[in-house]
Design an enzyme around this catalytic site. Structure first.
Site, PDB file in Angstrom:
ATOM      1  N   LYS A 159       1.338   4.077  -2.887  1.00  0.00           N
ATOM      2  CA  LYS A 159       1.007   5.477  -2.622  1.00  0.00           C
ATOM      3  C   LYS A 159       2.227   6.367  -2.897  1.00  0.00           C
ATOM      4  CE  LYS A 159      -2.706   6.666  -0.821  1.00  0.00           C
ATOM      5  NZ  LYS A 159      -4.010   7.042  -1.450  1.00  0.00           N
ATOM      6  N   TYR A 203       0.858  -1.206   0.000  1.00  0.00           N
ATOM      7  CA  TYR A 203       0.000   0.000   0.000  1.00  0.00           C
ATOM      8  C   TYR A 203       0.887   1.246   0.000  1.00  0.00           C
ATOM      9  CZ  TYR A 203      -2.870   3.705   2.185  1.00  0.00           C
ATOM     10  OH  TYR A 203      -3.487   4.896   2.496  1.00  0.00           O
TER      11      TYR A 203
HETATM   12  N1  LIG Z   1      -8.464   6.026   6.633  1.00  0.00           N
HETATM   13  C1  LIG Z   1      -7.230   6.376   6.942  1.00  0.00           C
HETATM   14  O1  LIG Z   1      -6.799   6.262   8.120  1.00  0.00           O
HETATM   15  C2  LIG Z   1      -6.328   6.992   5.905  1.00  0.00           C
HETATM   16  C3  LIG Z   1      -5.086   7.484   6.318  1.00  0.00           C
HETATM   17  C4  LIG Z   1      -4.246   8.076   5.372  1.00  0.00           C
HETATM   18  C5  LIG Z   1      -4.647   8.176   4.066  1.00  0.00           C
HETATM   19  N2  LIG Z   1      -5.863   7.664   3.684  1.00  0.00           N
HETATM   20  C6  LIG Z   1      -6.246   7.819   2.278  1.00  0.00           C
HETATM   21  O2  LIG Z   1      -7.504   8.484   2.246  1.00  0.00           O
HETATM   22  C7  LIG Z   1      -8.234   8.058   1.101  1.00  0.00           C
HETATM   23  C8  LIG Z   1      -9.621   7.593   1.548  1.00  0.00           C
HETATM   24  O3  LIG Z   1      -9.433   6.473   2.418  1.00  0.00           O
HETATM   25  P1  LIG Z   1     -10.652   5.765   3.161  1.00  0.00           P
HETATM   26  O4  LIG Z   1     -10.231   5.491   4.552  1.00  0.00           O
HETATM   27  O5  LIG Z   1     -11.904   6.515   2.910  1.00  0.00           O
HETATM   28  O6  LIG Z   1     -10.669   4.372   2.390  1.00  0.00           O
HETATM   29  P2  LIG Z   1     -11.910   3.515   1.901  1.00  0.00           P
HETATM   30  O7  LIG Z   1     -13.041   3.590   2.872  1.00  0.00           O
HETATM   31  O8  LIG Z   1     -11.349   2.169   1.558  1.00  0.00           O
HETATM   32  O9  LIG Z   1     -12.361   4.272   0.580  1.00  0.00           O
HETATM   33  C9  LIG Z   1     -11.653   4.141  -0.618  1.00  0.00           C
HETATM   34  C10 LIG Z   1     -12.655   4.167  -1.744  1.00  0.00           C
HETATM   35  O10 LIG Z   1     -11.946   3.956  -2.979  1.00  0.00           O
HETATM   36  C11 LIG Z   1     -12.754   3.137  -3.799  1.00  0.00           C
HETATM   37  N3  LIG Z   1     -12.006   2.382  -4.791  1.00  0.00           N
HETATM   38  C12 LIG Z   1     -11.185   1.329  -4.589  1.00  0.00           C
HETATM   39  N4  LIG Z   1     -10.776   0.823  -5.756  1.00  0.00           N
HETATM   40  C13 LIG Z   1     -11.366   1.576  -6.733  1.00  0.00           C
HETATM   41  C14 LIG Z   1     -11.353   1.541  -8.139  1.00  0.00           C
HETATM   42  N5  LIG Z   1     -10.665   0.610  -8.827  1.00  0.00           N
HETATM   43  N6  LIG Z   1     -12.075   2.449  -8.825  1.00  0.00           N
HETATM   44  C15 LIG Z   1     -12.793   3.401  -8.175  1.00  0.00           C
HETATM   45  N7  LIG Z   1     -12.857   3.487  -6.825  1.00  0.00           N
HETATM   46  C16 LIG Z   1     -12.149   2.565  -6.125  1.00  0.00           C
HETATM   47  C17 LIG Z   1     -13.408   2.175  -2.824  1.00  0.00           C
HETATM   48  O11 LIG Z   1     -14.554   1.609  -3.417  1.00  0.00           O
HETATM   49  P3  LIG Z   1     -14.862   0.024  -3.223  1.00  0.00           P
HETATM   50  O12 LIG Z   1     -14.787  -0.231  -1.752  1.00  0.00           O
HETATM   51  O13 LIG Z   1     -16.208  -0.137  -3.790  1.00  0.00           O
HETATM   52  O14 LIG Z   1     -13.791  -0.690  -4.000  1.00  0.00           O
HETATM   53  C18 LIG Z   1     -13.714   3.067  -1.635  1.00  0.00           C
HETATM   54  O15 LIG Z   1     -15.002   3.621  -1.721  1.00  0.00           O
HETATM   55  C19 LIG Z   1      -7.401   6.984   0.426  1.00  0.00           C
HETATM   56  O16 LIG Z   1      -6.667   7.561  -0.621  1.00  0.00           O
HETATM   57  C20 LIG Z   1      -6.452   6.528   1.515  1.00  0.00           C
HETATM   58  O17 LIG Z   1      -5.253   6.018   0.984  1.00  0.00           O
HETATM   59  C21 LIG Z   1      -6.715   7.087   4.565  1.00  0.00           C
END
Ligand SMILES: NC(=O)c1ccc[n+]([C@@H]2O[C@H](COP(=O)([O-])OP(=O)(O)OC[C@H]3O[C@@H](n4cnc5c(N)ncnc54)[C@H](OP(=O)(O)O)[C@@H]3O)[C@@H](O)[C@H]2O)c1
Length: 299
Positions: free
Chosen positions: A127, A123
């Site tokens: 990134k 991951y």
């Molecule tokens: N949560 C954290 O603690 C955290 C920390 C640092 C950075 N981030 C970053 O913040 C962002 C949002 O994270 P989050 O926690 O909201 O994660 P999340 O709940 O897993 O949301 C990610 C979204 O991306 C979608 N996605 C995955 N593969 C895809 C594809 N091929 N085409 C289109 N959409 C796709 C997923 O849809 P499906 O589930 O339907 O595949 C999901 O709705 C990400 O970039 C993550 O790396 C998160």
């Protein structure tokens, strides 16, 4: 914006709509009850599609001013899947944004790109490469690197809560790695501000909350928020935990409760602040106790 049905994306859509923006959100999976596939009645347009298939979303980019890219493969997935979605998916989106003369791209990266131990963390590797593509794209971009994002239903919080709920809390390694959790509403506020401002930053921006603490103290805080006041911790040396995980990942990846990569939070500091010239109203202010309380109350 992409990732509109995700943990962060759902709040981001709501905040953008509330701020009066016209929003189209890429939704990957189906069957999310909160989403109307036609976008009718939600105040925004849901675009069903896959980052890897640009024709799914290209029409929605027509006339778009700003893209916020929050979609990513985030959980337990193979290295190939992380690379495809997070690197190739981002590359497709950047190409499409260029073709449609998008003014600005806000890329949601992760503090994990700065971790020292990313060798077995696909991951973080993906990134890192996605960030590189964004910064080299020639577009006006803002790269945000959130730390652990905390809120109701937060995937990371759920994983840590499983540990904090045990009678004796297992801590991988010495527990001294530092974290700086950010409340999801604060993180989303910063993403919106990055999209709205004309200010430019050429380097990525860390996006952490107002408090730094050790991962062990954070686990204790989670236990306390759950009413477990006197939990003890036990330290599990990484030299004992990692080798069986490596073997397990090789032979039974799907069944592993935890990956070596995900242990990076216990091994590397995940901290950082927005720069002093970031719009002051959008700087995260919610403290750890308060974000945990609000996460649990709103479950
Ligand atoms: N949560 C954290 O603690 C955290 C920390 C640092 C950075 N981030 C970053 O913040 C962002 C949002 O994270 P989050 O926690 O909201 O994660 P999340 O709940 O897993 O949301 C990610 C979204 O991306 C979608 N996605 C995955 N593969 C895809 C594809 N091929 N085409 C289109 N959409 C796709 C997923 O849809 P499906 O589930 O339907 O595949 C999901 O709705 C990400 O970039 C993550 O790396 C998160």
């Amino acid at each position: 914006m992409t990732g509109a049905a995700g943990f962060v994306g759902r709040r981001l859509v709501a905040r953008l709509v509330a701020a009066g923006h016209e929003v189209a959100g890429l939704v990957h999976g189906t069957g999310r009850p909160a989403l109307d596939p036609d976008g009718e009645g939600t105040g925004w347009q849901a675009v069903m599609g896959d980052l890897l298939i640009p024709r799914d979303y290209e029409p929605a980019l027509e006339g778009v001013d700003t893209v916020i890219h929050a979609a990513a493969a985030t959980g337990k997935a193979t290295p190939e899947h992380h690379w495809r979605v997070n690197v190739e998916g981002t590359a497709h989106l950047l190409d499409a944004a260029r073709r449609h003369n998008v003014r600005r791209v806000v890329h949601v990266s992760s503090i994990a790109v700065r971790f020292r131990h990313t060798k077995r963390y696909p991951y973080a590797q993906a990134k890192q490469e996605a960030e590189r593509l964004v910064l080299a794209s020639g577009l006006d971009t803002v790269v945000l690197r959130p730390t652990i994002i905390v809120g109701p239903g937060a995937p990371v919080l759920q994983a840590l809560e499983r540990l904090a709920r045990l009678p004796i809390i297992p801590v991988f390694g010495d527990g001294r790695a530092k974290v700086q959790p950010v409340f999801v509403e604060d993180a989303v506020g910063a993403m919106v501000a990055a999209a709205e401002t004309d200010r430019r930053w050429t380097a990525p921006l860390d996006l952490g909350g107002p408090e730094r603490l050790t991962i062990e103290a954070f686990l204790r805080a989670i236990a306390r928020a759950r009413g477990h006041v006197r939990r003890r911790t036990v330290h599990l040396p990484l030299s004992l935990v990692i080798p069986p995980l490596i073997v397990g990942e090789a032979v039974a990846f799907r069944f592993m409760p935890l990956t070596v990569g995900q242990l990076a939070t216990f091994r590397c500091d995940g901290i950082g602040d927005l720069p002093p010239d970031f719009p002051p109203d959008a700087v995260p202010r919610t403290g750890v106790a308060q974000m945990l309380e609000r996460s649990i109350a709103d479950e």
